[in-house]
Design a protein around this motif. Sequence first.
Motif, PDB file in Angstrom:
ATOM      1  N   PRO A  29     -11.781 -15.699  -7.301  1.00  0.00           N
ATOM      2  CA  PRO A  29     -10.027 -16.009  -7.404  1.00  0.00           C
ATOM      3  C   PRO A  29      -9.474 -14.572  -7.039  1.00  0.00           C
ATOM      4  O   PRO A  29      -9.864 -13.502  -7.694  1.00  0.00           O
ATOM      5  N   ILE A  30      -8.496 -14.759  -6.274  1.00  0.00           N
ATOM      6  CA  ILE A  30      -7.577 -13.500  -6.170  1.00  0.00           C
ATOM      7  C   ILE A  30      -6.395 -13.719  -6.803  1.00  0.00           C
ATOM      8  O   ILE A  30      -5.580 -14.805  -6.852  1.00  0.00           O
ATOM      9  N   MET A  31      -5.810 -12.521  -7.491  1.00  0.00           N
ATOM     10  CA  MET A  31      -4.724 -12.873  -8.234  1.00  0.00           C
ATOM     11  C   MET A  31      -3.585 -12.075  -7.528  1.00  0.00           C
ATOM     12  O   MET A  31      -3.868 -11.125  -6.825  1.00  0.00           O
ATOM     13  N   LYS A  32      -2.414 -12.605  -7.722  1.00  0.00           N
ATOM     14  CA  LYS A  32      -1.143 -11.934  -7.264  1.00  0.00           C
ATOM     15  C   LYS A  32      -0.735 -11.111  -8.294  1.00  0.00           C
ATOM     16  O   LYS A  32      -0.486 -11.548  -9.529  1.00  0.00           O
ATOM     17  N   VAL A  33      -0.624  -9.719  -8.126  1.00  0.00           N
ATOM     18  CA  VAL A  33      -0.393  -8.839  -9.351  1.00  0.00           C
ATOM     19  C   VAL A  33       1.030  -8.106  -9.012  1.00  0.00           C
ATOM     20  O   VAL A  33       1.129  -7.579  -7.867  1.00  0.00           O
ATOM     21  N   GLU A  34       1.906  -8.041  -9.930  1.00  0.00           N
ATOM     22  CA  GLU A  34       3.133  -7.270  -9.668  1.00  0.00           C
ATOM     23  C   GLU A  34       3.131  -6.385 -10.751  1.00  0.00           C
ATOM     24  O   GLU A  34       3.340  -6.760 -12.095  1.00  0.00           O
ATOM     25  N   VAL A  35       3.519  -5.050 -10.346  1.00  0.00           N
ATOM     26  CA  VAL A  35       3.508  -3.924 -11.265  1.00  0.00           C
ATOM     27  C   VAL A  35       4.988  -3.440 -11.411  1.00  0.00           C
ATOM     28  O   VAL A  35       5.346  -3.042 -10.217  1.00  0.00           O
ATOM     29  N   GLU A  36       5.779  -3.390 -12.364  1.00  0.00           N
ATOM     30  CA  GLU A  36       6.952  -2.519 -12.253  1.00  0.00           C
ATOM     31  C   GLU A  36       6.802  -1.279 -12.958  1.00  0.00           C
ATOM     32  O   GLU A  36       6.174  -1.001 -14.227  1.00  0.00           O
ATOM     33  N   THR A  37       7.046  -0.001 -12.529  1.00  0.00           N
ATOM     34  CA  THR A  37       6.810   1.246 -13.057  1.00  0.00           C
ATOM     35  C   THR A  37       7.877   2.252 -12.725  1.00  0.00           C
ATOM     36  O   THR A  37       8.494   1.809 -11.398  1.00  0.00           O
ATOM     37  N   PRO A  38       8.177   3.217 -13.250  1.00  0.00           N
ATOM     38  CA  PRO A  38       8.949   4.261 -12.956  1.00  0.00           C
ATOM     39  C   PRO A  38       8.356   4.837 -11.760  1.00  0.00           C
ATOM     40  O   PRO A  38       7.188   4.942 -11.556  1.00  0.00           O
ATOM     41  N   ASP A  39       9.441   5.527 -10.977  1.00  0.00           N
ATOM     42  CA  ASP A  39       9.030   5.973  -9.729  1.00  0.00           C
ATOM     43  C   ASP A  39       7.980   6.879  -9.853  1.00  0.00           C
ATOM     44  O   ASP A  39       6.934   7.167  -8.977  1.00  0.00           O
ATOM     45  N   GLU A  40       7.851   7.737 -10.776  1.00  0.00           N
ATOM     46  CA  GLU A  40       7.274   8.804 -10.963  1.00  0.00           C
ATOM     47  C   GLU A  40       5.666   8.691 -11.203  1.00  0.00           C
ATOM     48  O   GLU A  40       4.638   9.351 -10.753  1.00  0.00           O
ATOM     49  N   PHE A  41       5.359   7.352 -11.419  1.00  0.00           N
ATOM     50  CA  PHE A  41       4.120   6.892 -11.566  1.00  0.00           C
ATOM     51  C   PHE A  41       3.430   6.066 -10.402  1.00  0.00           C
ATOM     52  O   PHE A  41       2.411   5.289 -10.464  1.00  0.00           O
ATOM     53  N   GLN A  42       4.234   5.785  -9.323  1.00  0.00           N
ATOM     54  CA  GLN A  42       4.060   5.015  -8.386  1.00  0.00           C
ATOM     55  C   GLN A  42       2.646   5.135  -7.531  1.00  0.00           C
ATOM     56  O   GLN A  42       1.799   4.422  -7.402  1.00  0.00           O
ATOM     57  N   GLY A  43       2.528   6.489  -7.534  1.00  0.00           N
ATOM     58  CA  GLY A  43       1.017   6.992  -6.904  1.00  0.00           C
ATOM     59  C   GLY A  43       0.014   6.420  -7.821  1.00  0.00           C
ATOM     60  O   GLY A  43      -1.177   6.117  -7.327  1.00  0.00           O
ATOM     61  N   THR A  44       0.140   6.637  -9.164  1.00  0.00           N
ATOM     62  CA  THR A  44      -0.990   6.503 -10.080  1.00  0.00           C
ATOM     63  C   THR A  44      -1.391   4.951  -9.881  1.00  0.00           C
ATOM     64  O   THR A  44      -2.512   4.596  -9.740  1.00  0.00           O
ATOM     65  N   ILE A  45      -0.211   4.221  -9.832  1.00  0.00           N
ATOM     66  CA  ILE A  45      -0.457   2.587  -9.796  1.00  0.00           C
ATOM     67  C   ILE A  45      -1.127   2.337  -8.601  1.00  0.00           C
ATOM     68  O   ILE A  45      -1.991   1.567  -8.589  1.00  0.00           O
ATOM     69  N   LEU A  46      -0.572   2.678  -7.366  1.00  0.00           N
ATOM     70  CA  LEU A  46      -1.262   2.574  -6.131  1.00  0.00           C
ATOM     71  C   LEU A  46      -2.611   2.780  -5.944  1.00  0.00           C
ATOM     72  O   LEU A  46      -3.725   1.949  -5.606  1.00  0.00           O
ATOM     73  N   GLY A  47      -2.924   3.981  -6.446  1.00  0.00           N
ATOM     74  CA  GLY A  47      -4.424   4.596  -6.654  1.00  0.00           C
ATOM     75  C   GLY A  47      -5.260   3.587  -7.617  1.00  0.00           C
ATOM     76  O   GLY A  47      -6.312   3.170  -7.124  1.00  0.00           O
ATOM     77  N   GLY A  48      -4.765   3.108  -8.681  1.00  0.00           N
ATOM     78  CA  GLY A  48      -5.561   2.229  -9.485  1.00  0.00           C
ATOM     79  C   GLY A  48      -5.690   0.856  -8.745  1.00  0.00           C
ATOM     80  O   GLY A  48      -6.965   0.636  -8.944  1.00  0.00           O
ATOM     81  N   LEU A  49      -4.891   0.340  -8.108  1.00  0.00           N
ATOM     82  CA  LEU A  49      -4.983  -0.832  -7.703  1.00  0.00           C
ATOM     83  C   LEU A  49      -5.961  -0.743  -6.534  1.00  0.00           C
ATOM     84  O   LEU A  49      -6.755  -1.811  -6.267  1.00  0.00           O
ATOM     85  N   ASN A  50      -5.770   0.264  -5.575  1.00  0.00           N
ATOM     86  CA  ASN A  50      -6.749   0.564  -4.560  1.00  0.00           C
ATOM     87  C   ASN A  50      -8.284   0.613  -5.080  1.00  0.00           C
ATOM     88  O   ASN A  50      -9.399  -0.028  -4.400  1.00  0.00           O
ATOM     89  N   LYS A  51      -8.478   1.131  -6.147  1.00  0.00           N
ATOM     90  CA  LYS A  51      -9.817   1.186  -6.784  1.00  0.00           C
ATOM     91  C   LYS A  51     -10.439  -0.183  -7.278  1.00  0.00           C
ATOM     92  O   LYS A  51     -11.465  -0.231  -7.183  1.00  0.00           O
TER      93      LYS A  51
END
Length: 708
Positions: free
Chosen positions: A612-634
């Motif tokens: 199963p593939i999930m559609k994930v939506e993350v809302e984050t302050p701009d300062e943590f955008q890189g952290t979120i993108l890196g975590g999702l890629n991992k």
Amino acid sequence: MAVPKREEVVSFDRLENTRNIGISAHIDSGKTTLTERILYYTGRIHKMEEVKGKSGIGATMDYMDLEREKGITIQSAATFCRWGDCSINIIDTPGHVDFTIEVERALRVLDGAIMVLCGVAGVQSQSITVDRQMKRYGVPRLAFVNKLDRQGANPFRVAAQLKEKLGLNPVMLQIPIGAEDEFKGVIDLVNMDATYFDGENGENIRVEKIPADMLAKAEECRTKMIEGLADADDEVAHLYIDGKEIKNDLIRAAIRRQTLALKITPVFCGSAYRNKAVQKLLDGVNAYLPSPKDRTNKAFDLNKNEAEVILEADPSKPFVGLAFKLEDGRYGQLTYLRIYQGTLAKGDFIMNVKDERRVKVGRIVRMHANEMIDIEAARGGDIAALFGIDCHSGDTFCSEDVRFSMTSMFVPAPVVSLAIKPKDKTMGNNFSKALNRFTKEDPTFHVHIDEESNETIMSGMGELHLEIYSERLKREYNVETTSGAPQVAYRESITKSTPFDYTHKKQTGGQGQYAKVVGTLEPHSDPSVDYEFVDEIVGGRIPREFIPACDKGFKEQLKKGLLIGFPVVNIRVRLQDGAFHVVDSSEMAFRICAQTAIREFYHKANPIILEPIMKVEVETPDEFQGTILGGLNKRRGMIVGTNATGNISVITAEVPLAEMFGYSNDIRSGTQGKATFTMEFSRYAPVPKQKQEELIKKYQEERAKAQK
């Protein structure tokens, strides 16, 4: 569980003055807060409480202890109130995707809805899901852009998103006076006046002329409103093109007409938390949402070969109702019923069409959250609840002189599983009783015993879904449990068309067993189809009476794939030839033959594992955008899009469910608790080759362990 209250004498309103509505939205958009204000302004409650207020009492509709502790809605809750000439039945639904069945079954039986949207975040992932559910059942809706007191709130942007993201035709009927912390009231574009909400709780409504500095903007927005209406309504279009005056009464009639026809979505705005503009929304419910007479509801007449029947909300016609929600507790099972036709009174005998059991109506109640108010009768168009009726969600009840059946609701398949057992073996009885009750109440909660490990496996829509049921076992049944790691609901499929030819022979003295099946296993062209059996037998090569046994054998074997033991989907089995013996052939022989044919030829069809593939939506302050993108890629995530609103980034990704366990802790620690996320099931997709090998190896090790 519901608390019994006083008896109420029934005085039926005119049906045109009844509204059955749901309040639905993305999590944390303010649905429950809005419902609390509606109950206050309609006089149903006399003091407003907040979802996460300091008093700890919590909102009226969040009556479960778990809801008040977590600050979220878990179960839909029903209530009723009056506003002006109208009697309004309301169902407040959860926003979290794990409890989507609560929204699904509410929208199945309701006539209209309010879609609540955050004025800052706008259309979010669960807004899209709710929109899909409303469209599935053809439910007319009003949009309420909430939280206009928040920094960055913009109702015009949200209205544009309704068009872009949901394909709706939004028509703004109001614009705000002031923005963010200066938000004071709304301008009504139909009446062309300004409304303010004074007093501590916004209960004093003050109507004045539109402020001079906003008159030009109001006139521009009114013109846009009429243009939007003219696009949908011919009568308004003719007058607009001819340059004639369009009177307010005609505008209101056109708004109602096209809202019911699903051609426009009227947009209201306000701030429920700040007690502003909720009363104007209630006016909109009365004016523009349908009564039971405005909706067409159908049933199938089982006495006339399932001929379609249009149900009428006529008290004199035979009774027809649909059980859409169950609750169980110390007073017995409470069955929520939408009555579509006829009248239901205490002492009546009705029939459950599914099992044709005759039951006597002992007690009818109207619900106000967890309070029950006894009534003598209910009629077509009402929502009521019955005690002492044993049934399942989705069952149709009728008068004894008809046999009508209604279609049930769409139920999504569970995607997460968990092995669970009671810590104390003496609590086994309570454990079983609780799980039986939960599966009866919630069609998305499944329980089964694993044949190999003999473990009890519960399956649901997400980690939170299963966590809530584990907690309810402890609180409501005093059963402490231990559970294993969550398991993903994988599927298996095939990728290559493969012929099969198998003969089953068995001779053990007396009558033997003989059957032969020849055909093809192939991937199905429609990914939504799990299994299809195609009978291509000609010339009596297999007698007709044995064909269903072949179908049954194929189907039984495909319930458990040979790679990792999960169901095989998206497969078509063609039965093209075979042979039989006059004496030794039987249904059992052909069933066994079909099962063995799958086992023998399955691996030649290049089987794969689907996850199963999930559609994930993350809302984050701009300062943590890189952290979120890196975590999702991992986590093997594929970024679908990013959106910025003010200093908030919204990241949408598709991530395998197997990689999402524990994500809530990671996101909390990686963003100082400032980011939030939602996820919902999107689709099944093949796992990478290396991952498939790992899963197969793990499955084989577990089987070997279980067989020792």
